[in-house]
Scaffold this active site. Structure first.
Site, mmCIF file in Angstrom:
data_model
loop_
_atom_site.group_PDB
_atom_site.id
_atom_site.type_symbol
_atom_site.label_atom_id
_atom_site.label_comp_id
_atom_site.label_asym_id
_atom_site.label_seq_id
_atom_site.Cartn_x
_atom_site.Cartn_y
_atom_site.Cartn_z
ATOM 1 N N GLU A 32 38.065 24.982 -12.743
ATOM 2 C CA GLU A 32 38.407 26.136 -11.899
ATOM 3 C C GLU A 32 37.197 26.522 -11.065
ATOM 4 O O GLU A 32 36.121 26.758 -11.612
ATOM 5 C CB GLU A 32 38.842 27.312 -12.783
ATOM 6 C CG GLU A 32 39.037 28.618 -12.039
ATOM 7 C CD GLU A 32 40.019 28.523 -10.869
ATOM 8 O OE1 GLU A 32 41.175 28.148 -11.087
ATOM 9 O OE2 GLU A 32 39.604 28.812 -9.721
ATOM 10 N N ILE A 185 55.227 39.728 0.862
ATOM 11 C CA ILE A 185 53.898 40.350 0.905
ATOM 12 C C ILE A 185 53.889 41.522 1.883
ATOM 13 O O ILE A 185 53.388 42.605 1.579
ATOM 14 C CB ILE A 185 52.818 39.314 1.289
ATOM 15 C CG1 ILE A 185 52.659 38.293 0.160
ATOM 16 C CG2 ILE A 185 51.485 39.998 1.603
ATOM 17 C CD1 ILE A 185 51.603 37.231 0.393
ATOM 18 N N GLY A 186 54.454 41.317 3.058
ATOM 19 C CA GLY A 186 54.457 42.365 4.076
ATOM 20 C C GLY A 186 55.126 43.641 3.583
ATOM 21 O O GLY A 186 54.613 44.745 3.788
ATOM 22 N N GLY A 274 53.258 33.919 5.439
ATOM 23 C CA GLY A 274 53.484 32.819 4.521
ATOM 24 C C GLY A 274 52.197 32.271 3.946
ATOM 25 O O GLY A 274 51.102 32.770 4.243
ATOM 26 N N MET A 321 57.167 29.426 -3.665
ATOM 27 C CA MET A 321 55.796 29.686 -4.122
ATOM 28 C C MET A 321 55.819 30.917 -5.018
ATOM 29 O O MET A 321 55.526 32.034 -4.581
ATOM 30 C CB MET A 321 54.879 29.883 -2.920
ATOM 31 C CG MET A 321 54.630 28.597 -2.166
ATOM 32 S SD MET A 321 53.473 28.844 -0.819
ATOM 33 C CE MET A 321 53.107 27.164 -0.345
ATOM 34 N N HIS A 447 74.936 52.594 -23.121
ATOM 35 C CA HIS A 447 75.123 53.726 -22.208
ATOM 36 C C HIS A 447 74.156 54.835 -22.602
ATOM 37 O O HIS A 447 74.026 55.119 -23.785
ATOM 38 C CB HIS A 447 76.560 54.236 -22.300
ATOM 39 C CG HIS A 447 76.796 55.471 -21.484
ATOM 40 N ND1 HIS A 447 76.917 55.429 -20.110
ATOM 41 C CD2 HIS A 447 76.879 56.778 -21.850
ATOM 42 C CE1 HIS A 447 77.088 56.666 -19.660
ATOM 43 N NE2 HIS A 447 77.058 57.506 -20.698
HETATM 44 P P1 NAD Z 1 57.179 34.909 3.402
HETATM 45 O O1 NAD Z 1 57.499 33.507 3.698
HETATM 46 O O2 NAD Z 1 57.899 35.617 2.289
HETATM 47 O O3 NAD Z 1 57.420 35.813 4.703
HETATM 48 C C1 NAD Z 1 56.766 35.535 5.921
HETATM 49 C C2 NAD Z 1 57.526 36.197 7.055
HETATM 50 O O4 NAD Z 1 56.750 36.083 8.243
HETATM 51 C C3 NAD Z 1 58.868 35.563 7.333
HETATM 52 O O5 NAD Z 1 59.861 36.568 7.360
HETATM 53 C C4 NAD Z 1 58.663 34.899 8.699
HETATM 54 O O6 NAD Z 1 59.858 34.832 9.448
HETATM 55 C C5 NAD Z 1 57.631 35.820 9.326
HETATM 56 N N1 NAD Z 1 56.853 35.216 10.431
HETATM 57 C C6 NAD Z 1 56.346 33.973 10.510
HETATM 58 N N2 NAD Z 1 55.699 33.800 11.694
HETATM 59 C C7 NAD Z 1 55.781 34.975 12.372
HETATM 60 C C8 NAD Z 1 55.301 35.440 13.655
HETATM 61 N N3 NAD Z 1 54.607 34.663 14.485
HETATM 62 N N4 NAD Z 1 55.583 36.717 14.028
HETATM 63 C C9 NAD Z 1 56.302 37.513 13.203
HETATM 64 N N5 NAD Z 1 56.764 37.125 11.995
HETATM 65 C C10 NAD Z 1 56.506 35.875 11.565
HETATM 66 O O7 NAD Z 1 55.596 34.949 3.201
HETATM 67 P P2 NAD Z 1 54.620 36.050 2.592
HETATM 68 O O8 NAD Z 1 55.277 37.373 2.504
HETATM 69 O O9 NAD Z 1 53.353 35.910 3.364
HETATM 70 O O10 NAD Z 1 54.392 35.524 1.127
HETATM 71 C C11 NAD Z 1 53.782 34.243 0.914
HETATM 72 C C12 NAD Z 1 54.282 33.591 -0.335
HETATM 73 O O11 NAD Z 1 53.871 34.333 -1.478
HETATM 74 C C13 NAD Z 1 55.783 33.510 -0.364
HETATM 75 O O12 NAD Z 1 56.154 32.215 -0.780
HETATM 76 C C14 NAD Z 1 56.182 34.527 -1.390
HETATM 77 O O13 NAD Z 1 57.349 34.134 -2.097
HETATM 78 C C15 NAD Z 1 54.982 34.600 -2.309
HETATM 79 N N6 NAD Z 1 54.893 35.957 -2.861
HETATM 80 C C16 NAD Z 1 55.825 36.350 -3.752
HETATM 81 C C17 NAD Z 1 55.805 37.619 -4.251
HETATM 82 C C18 NAD Z 1 56.851 38.047 -5.226
HETATM 83 O O14 NAD Z 1 57.536 37.199 -5.751
HETATM 84 N N7 NAD Z 1 57.012 39.340 -5.458
HETATM 85 C C19 NAD Z 1 54.838 38.529 -3.821
HETATM 86 C C20 NAD Z 1 53.911 38.101 -2.883
HETATM 87 C C21 NAD Z 1 53.945 36.802 -2.412
#
Ligand code: NAD
Length: 468
Positions: A32, A185-186, A274, A321, A447
């Site tokens: 790691e 994430i957003g 992403g 992911m 319940h």
């Molecule tokens: P995501 O793939 O979930 O979402 C990315 C979003 O960005 C999509 O809706 C996409 O259409 C948009 N996008 C891409 N290019 C763009 C642009 N130029 N302008 C505007 N929008 C655009 O990715 P994430 O939220 O960054 O998360 C990354 C990874 O981490 C994902 O695979 C997610 O599943 C994982 N994650 C999971 C969890 C959870 O399970 N709770 C939490 C955090 C992250």
């Protein structure tokens, strides 16, 4: 130093693979390069974000929810350093937990950057400056996870233009936050800062939020977030992000379908478009481990790469992911390497968005069932009709159960509502056993619980819910 198994990367995929292999009697080493185990998830991802989501949710409740319950705490004051300290303590205790588990299972840890120099050989450049060590192993597992993806020309400085890593470590609440990407994430990290007082605007390329989630759920959830103060600009392509010293950042975007550009200024911009597989410095090209056009390590159904003795799991290979997907692959691969029949059921991997309310899903969405031409029946039940939800003021949202029209087998369950991330698992267990909506509907549910809404949605598949 010779091992049965060398695992590179100790995120949820890698450390779980190592522990399971050790349980099965294999001699295991892990490599790691971060100073601590646990990968993105424990250090800068799932765990710290959940600490902040929990704390910020309570802050928001104290400010706006308590009064309705007869609790008057006045105006709560935010102590951001203390909230961040809670997050840091949470991370520390989790990563230390992995140290303990590796030790308990007699797994040898090597803290340093691993490179596969030949099949069966991993060279580790040790973090402590003690030079390079060569480990020998009958099997090598690549579990190096993923890294933040960005957009062309956008530089992330983790201060004003941040990825998730910077967004969990801001030293003050931005007045304005622009989030690029309405994915998991957003929306999670946007929620944290919105609750703490930021005005959040989300720019999303697609014409919907949460791609991949059930469309009806996403639509209703978007309305709930709008009520919480989120502004969404959908169908917008971000073309540039220009940091101007310490001043506000200017984000330029234009309609994805074409048309004139617009700009928006923000104190902080979160890039959440992403993640991409992380394989830097592993020596994969030199040893001949093939990757696909998206940089993912190519594997067969048993996680074997194109080079005998080298395997890969988690974010670095195909599939969602998600930490729990990586963990299950780690277990399956360890069992395969020990001569057992490890297996992951990719049809039953739950997905959860840890917002308020939560969004959770398992199995197929209505859109996927329609596209596949599968006839299904749908049952829905709103939390407004659930007694417990009324008592706790958690009436937002609903449960939807999708079952095969001919066999009644449950094909997908989608929930938006408080605690959805926990509720979803009764559906996951049911689906793992190939259960029907009738099975779910006839199972006695305590319940008063939010879970009763799951039972009622199952009853609604057969048009016989009791409470609506
Ligand atoms: P995501 O793939 O979930 O979402 C990315 C979003 O960005 C999509 O809706 C996409 O259409 C948009 N996008 C891409 N290019 C763009 C642009 N130029 N302008 C505007 N929008 C655009 O990715 P994430 O939220 O960054 O998360 C990354 C990874 O981490 C994902 O695979 C997610 O599943 C994982 N994650 C999971 C969890 C959870 O399970 N709770 C939490 C955090 C992250």
């Amino acid at each position: 130093m010779s091992y049965d198994l060398i695992v590179i990367g100790t995120g949820p995929g890698g450390y779980v693979c190592a522990i399971r292999a050790a349980q099965l009697g294999l001699k295991v080493a892990v490599v790691e390069k971060r100073g601590t185990h646990g990968g993105t998830c424990l250090n800068v991802g799932c765990i710290p974000s959940k600490a902040l989501l929990h704390a910020s949710e309570l802050f928001e409740e104290a400010a706006h929810g308590f009064k309705k319950l007869g609790i008057d705490v006045g105006t709560p004051r935010l102590d951001l350093p203390a909230m961040m300290a809670h997050k840091d303590t949470t991370v520390k205790s989790n990563v230390q937990g992995i140290d303990f588990l590796l030790k308990k299972n007699k797994v040898d840890p090597f803290l340093g950057a691993g490179k596969i120099v030949a099949p069966g050989k991993v060279e580790v450049t040790m973090n402590d400056g003690s030079g390079a060590k060569v480990l020998e192993g009958k099997a090598i597992v690549i579990a190096t996870g993923s890294d933040v993806a960005t957009l062309p020309g956008i530089e992330i400085d983790e201060k004003t233009v941040v990825s998730s890593t910077g967004a969990i470590a801001l030293d003050k609440v931005p007045d304005t936050l622009v989030v690029i990407g309405a994915g998991v994430i957003g929306l999670e990290l946007g929620s944290v800062w919105a609750r703490l007082g930021a005005k959040v605007t989300v720019l999303e390329y697609l014409d919907r939020i949460l791609p991949g989630m059930d469309g009806e759920v996403a639509k209703q959830f978007q309305r709930m977030l709008e009520k919480q103060g989120f502004a969404f600009k959908l169908g917008q392509k971000v073309t540039s992000v220009a940091p101007a010293g310490n001043g506000p950042v200017t984000v330029t975007f234009e309609p994805a379908a074409g048309g004139g550009g617009e700009t928006i200024a923000a104190d902080v911009v979160l890039v959440a478009v992403g993640r991409k597989p992380y394989t830097d410095g592993l020596g994969l090209d030199e040893v001949g481990v093939a990757r696909d056009n998206r940089g993912r390590v190519v594997t067969d159904a048993h996680y074997a790469t194109t080079v005998p003795g080298i395997y890969a799991i988690g974010d670095v290979i195909v599939g969602p992911m998600l930490a729990h997907k990586a963990e299950d692959e780690g277990v399956a691969l360890a069992e395969i390497l020990a001569g057992q029949h490890g297996h992951v059921n990719y049809g039953v991997i739950p997905g959860v968005v840890y917002t308020m309310p939560e969004v959770a899903a398992v199995g197929q969405t209505e859109e996927e069932l329609k596209a596949a031409g599968i006839a299904y029946r749908s049952g829905k039940f709103p939390f407004t009709a659930n007694g417990r939800a009324k008592a706790t003021l958690h009436t937002d949202g609903f449960v939807k159960v999708l079952a095969d029209a001919a066999t009644d087998r449950v094909l997908g369950v989608h929930i938006v509502g408080a605690g959805a991330g926990d509720l979803i698992h009764e559906a996951a267990v049911l689906m793992e056993f190939g259960g029907s909506s009738e099975d779910l509907a006839r199972t006695c549910h305590a319940h008063p619980t939010m879970s009763e809404a799951v039972k009622e949605a199952a009853l609604a598949v057969d048009k016989r819910p009791i409470h609506i």
